[in-house]
Design an enzyme around this catalytic site. Sequence first.
Site, short mmCIF file in Angstrom:
data_model
loop_
_atom_site.label_atom_id
_atom_site.label_comp_id
_atom_site.label_asym_id
_atom_site.label_seq_id
_atom_site.Cartn_x
_atom_site.Cartn_y
_atom_site.Cartn_z
N LYS A 265 27.32 -3.32 -0.89
CA LYS A 265 27.73 -2.71 0.39
C LYS A 265 27.82 -1.19 0.32
O LYS A 265 28.55 -0.58 1.11
CB LYS A 265 29.06 -3.30 0.90
CG LYS A 265 29.07 -4.81 1.01
CD LYS A 265 28.98 -5.25 2.45
CE LYS A 265 29.14 -6.75 2.60
NZ LYS A 265 27.86 -7.42 2.71
N ARG B 244 11.42 3.60 2.24
CA ARG B 244 11.22 2.67 3.36
C ARG B 244 12.52 1.88 3.51
O ARG B 244 13.15 1.52 2.51
CB ARG B 244 10.06 1.72 3.10
CG ARG B 244 9.98 0.61 4.14
CD ARG B 244 8.75 -0.23 4.00
NE ARG B 244 7.56 0.50 4.45
CZ ARG B 244 6.36 -0.05 4.54
NH1 ARG B 244 6.19 -1.31 4.23
NH2 ARG B 244 5.34 0.66 4.95
N ARG C 189 0.81 -1.21 0.00
CA ARG C 189 0.00 0.00 0.00
C ARG C 189 0.85 1.27 0.00
O ARG C 189 0.58 2.20 -0.76
CB ARG C 189 -0.93 0.03 1.21
CG ARG C 189 -2.17 -0.79 1.06
CD ARG C 189 -2.76 -1.11 2.42
NE ARG C 189 -1.78 -1.82 3.23
CZ ARG C 189 -1.51 -3.11 3.07
NH1 ARG C 189 -2.14 -3.80 2.16
NH2 ARG C 189 -0.61 -3.71 3.80
N THR C 190 1.86 1.31 0.85
CA THR C 190 2.62 2.56 1.00
C THR C 190 3.32 2.91 -0.32
O THR C 190 3.22 4.04 -0.81
CB THR C 190 3.65 2.42 2.14
OG1 THR C 190 2.96 2.05 3.32
CG2 THR C 190 4.38 3.72 2.37
N HIS D 242 6.36 5.81 10.96
CA HIS D 242 5.67 5.68 9.67
C HIS D 242 4.69 6.86 9.60
O HIS D 242 3.48 6.67 9.67
CB HIS D 242 4.95 4.33 9.63
CG HIS D 242 4.45 3.94 8.27
ND1 HIS D 242 4.59 4.74 7.16
CD2 HIS D 242 3.81 2.83 7.85
CE1 HIS D 242 4.05 4.13 6.12
NE2 HIS D 242 3.57 2.97 6.52
#
Lengths: 340, 165
Positions: free
Chosen positions: A117, A137, A87-88, A165
Amino acid sequence: MSALSKEDIDRMSTLTREDILEELKTKIMSAPPQSPFLGKDIISIKELSREQIITVLNHAKSLKQTPQPELLKHKVMASCFFEPSTRTRLSFETAMTRLGGGVMGFADAGVTSTKKKETLYDSMKIIGQYADVIAMRHPAEGAARRAAEATDKPILNGGDGANQHPTQTLLDLFTIQECQGTLDGLNIALIGDLKYGRTVHSLAQALIHFNPTLSFVAPESLQMPSYICEDLNAHNISYSFYERIEDVMSQADIIYMTRIQGERFPDKMEYERVKDVYVLTKDMLAPAKPSMRIMHPLPRVNELKEEIDPTPHAYYFEQAHNGLYVRQALLGLVLGALHA
Amino acid sequence: MNMTTFSHPTKDLRSFKVFTIEEGTVIDHIDAGQALNIIRVLNLASDDTIVTVGLNLPSKKLGHKDLIKVEFRNLTPEEANKVAIFAPHSSINIIHNYEVTDKFSVTVPTSIERLIVCPNPSCITNAEHMNTLFHVSNGGAHLKFTCHYCEKKFQHDDILEYRYS
Protein backbone atom coordinates in the site's frame (compact mmCIF):
# COMPACT_ATOMS: atom_id res chain seq x y z
CA MET A 1 24.69 28.54 -16.78
CA SER A 2 28.10 27.29 -15.64
CA ALA A 3 28.94 27.27 -11.91
CA LEU A 4 31.06 30.05 -10.42
CA SER A 5 34.75 29.17 -9.96
CA LYS A 6 36.70 29.79 -6.70
CA GLU A 7 38.52 32.66 -8.45
CA ASP A 8 35.15 34.18 -9.33
CA ILE A 9 34.05 33.98 -5.70
CA ASP A 10 37.36 35.44 -4.35
CA ARG A 11 37.19 38.32 -6.80
CA MET A 12 33.55 38.99 -6.03
CA SER A 13 34.35 39.42 -2.34
CA THR A 14 36.12 42.67 -3.31
CA LEU A 15 33.21 44.00 -5.38
CA THR A 16 30.14 46.02 -4.42
CA ARG A 17 26.67 44.46 -4.46
CA GLU A 18 25.78 46.37 -7.65
CA ASP A 19 28.95 45.14 -9.42
CA ILE A 20 28.18 41.55 -8.47
CA LEU A 21 24.59 41.80 -9.70
CA GLU A 22 25.75 43.33 -12.97
CA GLU A 23 28.35 40.58 -13.47
CA LEU A 24 25.85 37.81 -12.73
CA LYS A 25 23.41 39.36 -15.18
CA THR A 26 26.10 39.39 -17.88
CA LYS A 27 26.96 35.74 -17.14
CA ILE A 28 23.32 34.68 -17.39
CA MET A 29 22.77 36.61 -20.62
CA SER A 30 25.86 35.14 -22.26
CA ALA A 31 25.16 31.51 -21.19
CA PRO A 32 24.12 29.18 -24.02
CA PRO A 33 20.32 28.73 -24.15
CA GLN A 34 19.16 25.71 -22.20
CA SER A 35 17.48 22.98 -24.22
CA PRO A 36 13.72 23.07 -23.65
CA PHE A 37 13.87 19.27 -23.31
CA LEU A 38 16.47 19.13 -20.52
CA GLY A 39 14.75 17.60 -17.49
CA LYS A 40 11.38 17.76 -19.24
CA ASP A 41 8.64 15.27 -18.33
CA ILE A 42 7.03 13.67 -21.39
CA ILE A 43 3.55 13.03 -20.02
CA SER A 44 1.01 14.12 -22.61
CA ILE A 45 1.38 14.58 -26.36
CA LYS A 46 -0.73 17.71 -26.00
CA GLU A 47 2.17 19.44 -24.25
CA LEU A 48 4.53 19.13 -27.20
CA SER A 49 4.57 21.82 -29.87
CA ARG A 50 5.02 21.09 -33.58
CA GLU A 51 8.65 22.23 -33.31
CA GLN A 52 9.33 19.99 -30.33
CA ILE A 53 7.76 16.98 -32.09
CA ILE A 54 9.92 17.62 -35.14
CA THR A 55 13.02 17.90 -32.94
CA VAL A 56 12.32 14.45 -31.46
CA LEU A 57 11.70 12.95 -34.89
CA ASN A 58 14.89 14.45 -36.35
CA HIS A 59 16.98 13.01 -33.53
CA ALA A 60 15.25 9.64 -33.89
CA LYS A 61 16.12 9.63 -37.59
CA SER A 62 19.78 10.42 -36.83
CA LEU A 63 19.95 7.71 -34.19
CA LYS A 64 18.42 5.18 -36.58
CA GLN A 65 21.10 6.03 -39.15
CA THR A 66 24.01 6.46 -36.74
CA PRO A 67 23.94 4.59 -33.43
CA GLN A 68 25.49 6.39 -30.44
CA PRO A 69 26.51 3.59 -28.09
CA GLU A 70 28.10 5.90 -25.50
CA LEU A 71 25.67 8.81 -25.51
CA LEU A 72 24.22 8.06 -22.05
CA LYS A 73 27.18 6.29 -20.46
CA HIS A 74 26.96 6.34 -16.64
CA LYS A 75 23.29 7.37 -16.72
CA VAL A 76 20.65 5.11 -15.17
CA MET A 77 17.03 4.69 -16.26
CA ALA A 78 14.42 3.32 -13.88
CA SER A 79 11.94 1.17 -15.78
CA CYS A 80 8.80 1.18 -13.62
CA PHE A 81 6.03 -0.87 -15.18
CA PHE A 82 3.15 -1.22 -12.76
CA GLU A 83 1.19 -3.14 -15.39
CA PRO A 84 2.16 -5.49 -18.21
CA SER A 85 3.88 -4.26 -21.34
CA THR A 86 5.94 -5.95 -24.02
CA ARG A 87 7.00 -3.54 -26.73
CA THR A 88 7.03 -0.35 -24.68
CA ARG A 89 9.05 -1.72 -21.76
CA LEU A 90 11.51 -3.69 -23.85
CA SER A 91 12.09 -0.87 -26.31
CA PHE A 92 12.66 1.65 -23.49
CA GLU A 93 15.13 -0.70 -21.82
CA THR A 94 16.86 -1.54 -25.09
CA ALA A 95 16.99 2.13 -26.04
CA MET A 96 18.79 3.01 -22.82
CA THR A 97 21.14 0.02 -23.05
CA ARG A 98 22.06 0.78 -26.67
CA LEU A 99 22.93 4.34 -25.67
CA GLY A 100 25.38 3.00 -23.09
CA GLY A 101 23.23 3.64 -20.02
CA GLY A 102 22.11 1.31 -17.26
CA VAL A 103 18.61 0.07 -16.52
CA MET A 104 16.96 -0.98 -13.26
CA GLY A 105 13.33 -1.45 -12.37
CA PHE A 106 10.43 -3.85 -12.37
CA ALA A 107 7.83 -5.23 -14.75
CA ASP A 108 5.24 -6.20 -12.17
CA ALA A 109 3.86 -3.97 -9.41
CA GLY A 110 3.34 -7.12 -7.35
CA VAL A 111 7.06 -7.22 -6.54
CA THR A 112 7.15 -3.63 -5.25
CA SER A 113 6.00 -1.84 -2.10
CA THR A 114 2.77 -0.99 -3.93
CA LYS A 115 1.63 -4.36 -2.63
CA LYS A 116 2.23 -2.98 0.88
CA LYS A 117 0.00 0.00 0.00
CA GLU A 118 2.87 2.43 -0.58
CA THR A 119 1.58 5.43 -2.50
CA LEU A 120 2.75 6.07 -6.04
CA TYR A 121 4.07 9.43 -4.84
CA ASP A 122 6.36 7.84 -2.25
CA SER A 123 7.51 5.10 -4.62
CA MET A 124 8.46 7.56 -7.33
CA LYS A 125 10.12 9.97 -4.93
CA ILE A 126 12.43 7.19 -3.79
CA ILE A 127 13.08 5.76 -7.25
CA GLY A 128 13.92 9.28 -8.44
CA GLN A 129 16.76 9.34 -5.90
CA TYR A 130 18.34 6.29 -7.56
CA ALA A 131 17.83 7.03 -11.25
CA ASP A 132 18.53 9.85 -13.72
CA VAL A 133 15.34 9.29 -15.70
CA ILE A 134 12.19 7.23 -15.16
CA ALA A 135 10.15 5.39 -17.81
CA MET A 136 6.85 4.25 -16.36
CA ARG A 137 3.50 2.66 -17.06
CA HIS A 138 0.66 2.62 -14.54
CA PRO A 139 -3.01 1.62 -14.75
CA ALA A 140 -4.34 4.84 -13.15
CA GLU A 141 -5.03 7.79 -15.46
CA GLY A 142 -2.87 10.75 -14.48
CA ALA A 143 -0.32 8.55 -12.70
CA ALA A 144 2.60 9.89 -14.74
CA ARG A 145 1.72 13.47 -13.86
CA ARG A 146 1.46 12.53 -10.20
CA ALA A 147 4.85 10.82 -10.42
CA ALA A 148 6.33 13.97 -11.93
CA GLU A 149 5.25 15.87 -8.82
CA ALA A 150 7.15 13.42 -6.64
CA THR A 151 10.55 13.67 -8.33
CA ASP A 152 12.62 16.24 -10.18
CA LYS A 153 13.95 13.52 -12.51
CA PRO A 154 12.28 13.47 -15.93
CA ILE A 155 9.34 11.10 -16.30
CA LEU A 156 8.67 9.40 -19.63
CA ASN A 157 5.07 8.24 -19.68
CA GLY A 158 4.80 4.77 -21.18
CA GLY A 159 1.01 4.74 -20.71
CA ASP A 160 -1.24 5.85 -17.85
CA GLY A 161 -4.40 3.77 -18.08
CA ALA A 162 -6.62 4.84 -20.95
CA ASN A 163 -5.20 8.37 -20.87
CA GLN A 164 -1.91 9.10 -22.64
CA HIS A 165 0.90 7.18 -24.30
CA PRO A 166 2.98 9.96 -25.84
CA THR A 167 5.99 7.87 -26.85
CA GLN A 168 3.68 5.63 -28.91
CA THR A 169 2.30 8.73 -30.62
CA LEU A 170 5.78 10.03 -31.37
CA LEU A 171 6.83 6.69 -32.86
CA ASP A 172 3.62 6.70 -34.91
CA LEU A 173 4.45 10.18 -36.23
CA PHE A 174 8.04 9.13 -36.94
CA THR A 175 6.79 6.11 -38.87
CA ILE A 176 4.30 8.16 -40.88
CA GLN A 177 7.01 10.65 -41.79
CA GLU A 178 9.43 7.87 -42.65
CA CYS A 179 7.09 6.02 -45.00
CA GLN A 180 5.38 9.06 -46.56
CA GLY A 181 8.30 11.50 -46.62
CA THR A 182 6.20 14.14 -44.84
CA LEU A 183 3.73 14.61 -42.02
CA ASP A 184 1.85 17.49 -43.59
CA GLY A 185 -1.47 17.28 -45.39
CA LEU A 186 -1.87 13.49 -45.36
CA ASN A 187 -5.10 11.52 -45.58
CA ILE A 188 -5.12 9.28 -42.51
CA ALA A 189 -7.79 6.69 -41.68
CA LEU A 190 -8.10 5.54 -38.07
CA ILE A 191 -9.96 2.24 -37.88
CA GLY A 192 -11.44 0.02 -35.16
CA ASP A 193 -11.97 0.93 -31.52
CA LEU A 194 -11.78 4.71 -31.66
CA LYS A 195 -13.76 5.21 -28.46
CA TYR A 196 -11.44 3.56 -25.98
CA GLY A 197 -8.16 3.36 -27.91
CA ARG A 198 -5.72 5.83 -26.38
CA THR A 199 -3.29 5.53 -29.30
CA VAL A 200 -5.82 6.88 -31.79
CA HIS A 201 -6.86 9.68 -29.43
CA SER A 202 -3.29 10.87 -28.95
CA LEU A 203 -2.45 10.45 -32.62
CA ALA A 204 -5.46 12.53 -33.68
CA GLN A 205 -4.46 15.23 -31.19
CA ALA A 206 -0.83 15.26 -32.38
CA LEU A 207 -1.83 15.39 -36.04
CA ILE A 208 -3.54 18.72 -35.34
CA HIS A 209 -0.09 20.25 -35.96
CA PHE A 210 0.14 18.76 -39.46
CA ASN A 211 -3.16 19.65 -41.15
CA PRO A 212 -4.34 16.12 -42.02
CA THR A 213 -7.63 14.90 -43.46
CA LEU A 214 -8.86 12.29 -40.98
CA SER A 215 -11.29 9.43 -41.56
CA PHE A 216 -12.75 7.69 -38.53
CA VAL A 217 -13.91 4.17 -39.38
CA ALA A 218 -15.74 2.44 -36.53
CA PRO A 219 -19.11 1.07 -35.47
CA GLU A 220 -21.25 3.90 -34.12
CA SER A 221 -20.84 2.66 -30.56
CA LEU A 222 -17.03 2.87 -30.81
CA GLN A 223 -16.67 6.14 -32.71
CA MET A 224 -14.20 8.90 -31.83
CA PRO A 225 -15.24 10.67 -28.60
CA SER A 226 -16.71 14.15 -28.85
CA TYR A 227 -13.93 15.78 -26.81
CA ILE A 228 -11.37 14.76 -29.44
CA CYS A 229 -13.65 16.04 -32.22
CA GLU A 230 -13.99 19.33 -30.34
CA ASP A 231 -10.19 19.68 -30.31
CA LEU A 232 -10.13 19.02 -34.06
CA ASN A 233 -12.90 21.54 -34.67
CA ALA A 234 -11.02 24.16 -32.69
CA HIS A 235 -8.08 23.75 -35.09
CA ASN A 236 -10.17 23.47 -38.30
CA ILE A 237 -9.04 19.90 -38.95
CA SER A 238 -11.16 18.10 -41.52
CA TYR A 239 -12.58 14.73 -40.45
CA SER A 240 -15.37 12.35 -41.49
CA PHE A 241 -17.04 9.28 -40.00
CA TYR A 242 -17.38 5.95 -41.81
CA GLU A 243 -18.64 2.50 -40.93
CA ARG A 244 -16.82 0.50 -43.63
CA ILE A 245 -13.09 0.22 -44.31
CA GLU A 246 -13.80 -0.05 -48.05
CA ASP A 247 -15.12 3.53 -48.04
CA VAL A 248 -11.72 5.02 -47.19
CA MET A 249 -9.32 2.62 -48.92
CA SER A 250 -8.76 4.51 -52.17
CA GLN A 251 -7.94 7.91 -50.62
CA ALA A 252 -5.89 6.91 -47.60
CA ASP A 253 -2.15 7.54 -47.30
CA ILE A 254 -2.12 5.75 -43.94
CA ILE A 255 -4.49 3.07 -42.65
CA TYR A 256 -4.09 2.94 -38.86
CA MET A 257 -5.74 -0.24 -37.57
CA THR A 258 -6.67 -0.92 -33.94
CA ARG A 259 -8.11 -3.96 -32.25
CA ILE A 260 -11.78 -4.08 -31.29
CA GLN A 261 -11.90 -5.64 -27.85
CA GLY A 262 -14.94 -7.73 -27.01
CA GLU A 263 -14.77 -6.74 -23.35
CA ARG A 264 -15.49 -3.11 -24.30
CA PHE A 265 -18.99 -3.97 -25.50
CA PRO A 266 -21.81 -3.91 -22.96
CA ASP A 267 -23.90 -5.76 -25.54
CA LYS A 268 -22.18 -8.99 -26.66
CA MET A 269 -24.55 -9.35 -29.61
CA GLU A 270 -23.35 -5.99 -30.90
CA TYR A 271 -19.75 -7.25 -30.63
CA GLU A 272 -20.56 -10.39 -32.58
CA ARG A 273 -22.17 -8.20 -35.25
CA VAL A 274 -19.18 -5.89 -35.78
CA LYS A 275 -16.13 -7.97 -34.86
CA ASP A 276 -15.52 -9.26 -38.38
CA VAL A 277 -16.45 -6.01 -40.13
CA TYR A 278 -13.18 -4.38 -39.07
CA VAL A 279 -10.86 -7.09 -40.34
CA LEU A 280 -8.42 -6.05 -43.05
CA THR A 281 -7.74 -8.65 -45.76
CA LYS A 282 -5.40 -8.59 -48.76
CA ASP A 283 -8.33 -8.38 -51.20
CA MET A 284 -9.50 -5.16 -49.63
CA LEU A 285 -6.20 -3.46 -50.51
CA ALA A 286 -6.80 -3.54 -54.29
CA PRO A 287 -8.02 0.10 -54.62
CA ALA A 288 -5.29 1.47 -52.32
CA LYS A 289 -2.62 3.91 -53.51
CA PRO A 290 0.73 2.15 -54.05
CA SER A 291 2.25 4.44 -51.39
CA MET A 292 -0.43 3.63 -48.78
CA ARG A 293 1.00 2.08 -45.63
CA ILE A 294 -0.78 0.13 -42.89
CA MET A 295 0.10 0.77 -39.26
CA HIS A 296 -1.04 -0.93 -36.05
CA PRO A 297 0.12 -0.32 -32.46
CA LEU A 298 0.11 -4.13 -31.95
CA PRO A 299 -0.63 -6.65 -30.61
CA ARG A 300 -3.01 -7.71 -33.37
CA VAL A 301 -5.50 -10.50 -32.96
CA ASN A 302 -7.47 -11.11 -36.14
CA GLU A 303 -8.10 -7.58 -37.46
CA LEU A 304 -4.98 -7.67 -39.63
CA LYS A 305 -4.63 -10.88 -41.61
CA GLU A 306 -1.12 -12.36 -41.87
CA GLU A 307 -1.52 -12.50 -45.67
CA ILE A 308 -0.94 -8.72 -45.61
CA ASP A 309 2.49 -9.01 -44.01
CA PRO A 310 4.44 -9.61 -47.24
CA THR A 311 2.68 -6.79 -49.15
CA PRO A 312 4.45 -3.44 -49.58
CA HIS A 313 1.59 -1.83 -47.63
CA ALA A 314 2.48 -3.55 -44.35
CA TYR A 315 4.49 -1.22 -42.11
CA TYR A 316 3.49 -2.24 -38.57
CA PHE A 317 6.62 -4.21 -37.73
CA GLU A 318 8.82 -1.29 -38.85
CA GLN A 319 6.56 0.92 -36.72
CA ALA A 320 7.28 -1.19 -33.62
CA HIS A 321 10.99 -1.15 -34.49
CA ASN A 322 10.94 2.67 -34.69
CA GLY A 323 9.89 2.84 -31.05
CA LEU A 324 13.49 2.10 -30.18
CA TYR A 325 14.86 5.22 -31.93
CA VAL A 326 12.13 7.56 -30.77
CA ARG A 327 12.68 6.47 -27.16
CA GLN A 328 16.44 6.85 -27.62
CA ALA A 329 15.86 10.39 -28.89
CA LEU A 330 13.66 11.24 -25.88
CA LEU A 331 16.16 9.78 -23.40
CA GLY A 332 19.00 11.75 -25.00
CA LEU A 333 16.99 14.98 -25.05
CA VAL A 334 15.63 14.92 -21.49
CA LEU A 335 19.05 13.97 -20.12
CA GLY A 336 20.72 16.82 -21.98
CA ALA A 337 22.92 14.62 -24.20
CA LEU A 338 20.99 15.75 -27.30
CA HIS A 339 19.93 19.32 -27.93
CA ALA A 340 16.88 20.92 -29.46
CA MET B 1 -50.10 35.41 11.96
CA ASN B 2 -53.28 36.58 10.25
CA MET B 3 -52.73 36.07 6.52
CA THR B 4 -56.07 37.64 5.64
CA THR B 5 -54.81 41.13 6.46
CA PHE B 6 -52.83 41.31 3.20
CA SER B 7 -54.61 43.41 0.65
CA HIS B 8 -52.15 42.37 -2.13
CA PRO B 9 -50.82 38.96 -1.14
CA THR B 10 -48.37 38.53 -4.00
CA LYS B 11 -46.67 41.84 -3.46
CA ASP B 12 -46.54 41.48 0.32
CA LEU B 13 -45.26 37.91 0.24
CA ARG B 14 -42.50 39.03 -2.08
CA SER B 15 -41.28 41.45 0.58
CA PHE B 16 -40.79 38.40 2.81
CA LYS B 17 -38.83 36.64 0.11
CA VAL B 18 -36.29 39.36 -0.57
CA PHE B 19 -36.16 41.65 2.42
CA THR B 20 -33.31 44.10 2.57
CA ILE B 21 -30.30 43.72 4.85
CA GLU B 22 -28.44 46.45 6.67
CA GLU B 23 -24.86 45.25 6.06
CA GLY B 24 -23.42 42.35 4.11
CA THR B 25 -23.54 40.70 0.70
CA VAL B 26 -26.31 39.69 -1.65
CA ILE B 27 -25.42 37.05 -4.23
CA ASP B 28 -28.01 37.40 -6.96
CA HIS B 29 -28.78 35.65 -10.25
CA ILE B 30 -27.54 32.29 -9.03
CA ASP B 31 -28.47 29.47 -11.42
CA ALA B 32 -31.48 27.73 -9.86
CA GLY B 33 -30.40 24.76 -7.77
CA GLN B 34 -26.88 26.01 -7.04
CA ALA B 35 -27.45 28.07 -3.86
CA LEU B 36 -26.86 25.19 -1.49
CA ASN B 37 -23.58 24.33 -3.21
CA ILE B 38 -22.47 27.94 -2.77
CA ILE B 39 -23.40 27.90 0.91
CA ARG B 40 -21.28 24.78 1.34
CA VAL B 41 -18.31 26.03 -0.63
CA LEU B 42 -18.25 29.36 1.24
CA ASN B 43 -18.82 27.53 4.52
CA LEU B 44 -21.66 29.92 5.34
CA ALA B 45 -23.69 27.44 7.37
CA SER B 46 -21.04 27.06 10.06
CA ASP B 47 -20.45 30.82 10.38
CA ASP B 48 -22.24 32.92 12.97
CA THR B 49 -23.61 35.14 10.22
CA ILE B 50 -27.29 35.20 9.34
CA VAL B 51 -27.85 33.69 5.91
CA THR B 52 -31.10 33.95 3.98
CA VAL B 53 -31.61 31.73 0.96
CA GLY B 54 -34.16 32.03 -1.81
CA LEU B 55 -34.62 29.05 -4.11
CA ASN B 56 -36.35 29.04 -7.48
CA LEU B 57 -37.32 32.71 -7.40
CA PRO B 58 -38.79 34.06 -10.65
CA SER B 59 -36.19 35.85 -12.76
CA LYS B 60 -36.53 37.75 -16.02
CA LYS B 61 -32.92 36.95 -16.92
CA LEU B 62 -32.73 33.28 -15.95
CA GLY B 63 -36.38 32.13 -15.75
CA HIS B 64 -35.72 30.90 -12.21
CA LYS B 65 -32.87 31.84 -9.94
CA ASP B 66 -31.52 31.33 -6.45
CA LEU B 67 -30.44 34.15 -4.17
CA ILE B 68 -28.33 34.31 -1.00
CA LYS B 69 -28.10 37.13 1.52
CA VAL B 70 -25.26 37.06 4.00
CA GLU B 71 -25.46 39.59 6.80
CA PHE B 72 -22.43 41.44 8.15
CA ARG B 73 -19.95 39.79 5.82
CA ASN B 74 -18.42 41.06 2.57
CA LEU B 75 -17.23 38.43 0.11
CA THR B 76 -13.59 38.59 -0.91
CA PRO B 77 -12.67 38.29 -4.63
CA GLU B 78 -11.44 34.72 -4.00
CA GLU B 79 -14.78 33.81 -2.47
CA ALA B 80 -16.60 35.46 -5.37
CA ASN B 81 -14.59 33.29 -7.78
CA LYS B 82 -15.73 30.18 -5.94
CA VAL B 83 -19.31 31.35 -6.48
CA ALA B 84 -18.56 31.65 -10.19
CA ILE B 85 -17.86 27.91 -10.46
CA PHE B 86 -21.47 27.14 -9.58
CA ALA B 87 -23.12 30.27 -10.89
CA PRO B 88 -21.03 31.99 -13.57
CA HIS B 89 -23.75 34.58 -14.30
CA SER B 90 -24.29 35.67 -10.71
CA SER B 91 -23.69 39.16 -9.38
CA ILE B 92 -22.36 40.23 -6.01
CA ASN B 93 -23.95 43.22 -4.26
CA ILE B 94 -22.15 44.70 -1.27
CA ILE B 95 -24.65 46.35 1.09
CA HIS B 96 -23.83 49.14 3.51
CA ASN B 97 -26.51 50.86 5.55
CA TYR B 98 -29.29 49.25 3.46
CA GLU B 99 -27.77 50.64 0.23
CA VAL B 100 -25.87 48.83 -2.53
CA THR B 101 -22.40 50.39 -2.32
CA ASP B 102 -20.65 48.05 -4.76
CA LYS B 103 -21.87 45.63 -7.41
CA PHE B 104 -19.77 43.34 -9.56
CA SER B 105 -20.04 40.23 -11.67
CA VAL B 106 -18.17 37.13 -10.62
CA THR B 107 -15.12 35.96 -12.57
CA VAL B 108 -14.77 32.31 -13.41
CA PRO B 109 -11.36 31.13 -12.13
CA THR B 110 -8.99 29.49 -14.60
CA SER B 111 -8.29 26.62 -12.21
CA ILE B 112 -9.86 25.04 -9.14
CA GLU B 113 -7.89 23.22 -6.49
CA ARG B 114 -9.28 20.57 -4.12
CA LEU B 115 -12.98 21.33 -4.53
CA ILE B 116 -14.02 18.92 -7.28
CA VAL B 117 -13.79 15.16 -6.84
CA CYS B 118 -12.81 13.75 -10.23
CA PRO B 119 -15.78 11.79 -11.64
CA ASN B 120 -13.38 9.44 -13.45
CA PRO B 121 -13.00 6.42 -11.15
CA SER B 122 -9.76 5.48 -12.91
CA CYS B 123 -8.17 8.87 -12.16
CA ILE B 124 -5.09 8.77 -9.93
CA THR B 125 -6.73 11.39 -7.67
CA ASN B 126 -9.24 8.72 -6.63
CA ALA B 127 -6.48 6.22 -5.84
CA GLU B 128 -4.06 8.40 -3.85
CA HIS B 129 -4.58 10.79 -0.96
CA MET B 130 -4.00 14.00 -2.88
CA ASN B 131 -5.59 17.26 -3.96
CA THR B 132 -7.41 17.54 -7.25
CA LEU B 133 -6.83 20.31 -9.78
CA PHE B 134 -9.20 21.25 -12.58
CA HIS B 135 -8.67 23.72 -15.41
CA VAL B 136 -11.81 25.67 -16.27
CA SER B 137 -12.78 26.70 -19.78
CA ASN B 138 -15.87 28.42 -21.03
CA GLY B 139 -17.15 26.13 -23.75
CA GLY B 140 -20.25 27.87 -25.08
CA ALA B 141 -23.16 27.88 -22.66
CA HIS B 142 -21.51 25.60 -20.11
CA LEU B 143 -18.31 25.67 -18.12
CA LYS B 144 -15.99 22.76 -18.80
CA PHE B 145 -13.68 21.32 -16.20
CA THR B 146 -10.55 19.44 -17.33
CA CYS B 147 -8.82 17.26 -14.77
CA HIS B 148 -5.14 18.20 -14.54
CA TYR B 149 -4.24 14.54 -14.00
CA CYS B 150 -6.46 12.26 -16.12
CA GLU B 151 -7.12 15.07 -18.67
CA LYS B 152 -10.82 14.17 -18.93
CA LYS B 153 -13.27 17.02 -19.54
CA PHE B 154 -16.47 17.35 -17.54
CA GLN B 155 -19.51 19.58 -17.30
CA HIS B 156 -21.29 20.49 -14.06
CA ASP B 157 -23.79 17.69 -14.49
CA ASP B 158 -20.99 15.13 -14.65
CA ILE B 159 -19.55 16.16 -11.29
CA LEU B 160 -21.06 14.03 -8.56
CA GLU B 161 -19.10 15.09 -5.50
CA TYR B 162 -17.35 18.13 -4.06
CA ARG B 163 -14.86 18.43 -1.21
CA TYR B 164 -16.10 21.42 0.72
CA SER B 165 -13.50 21.53 3.48
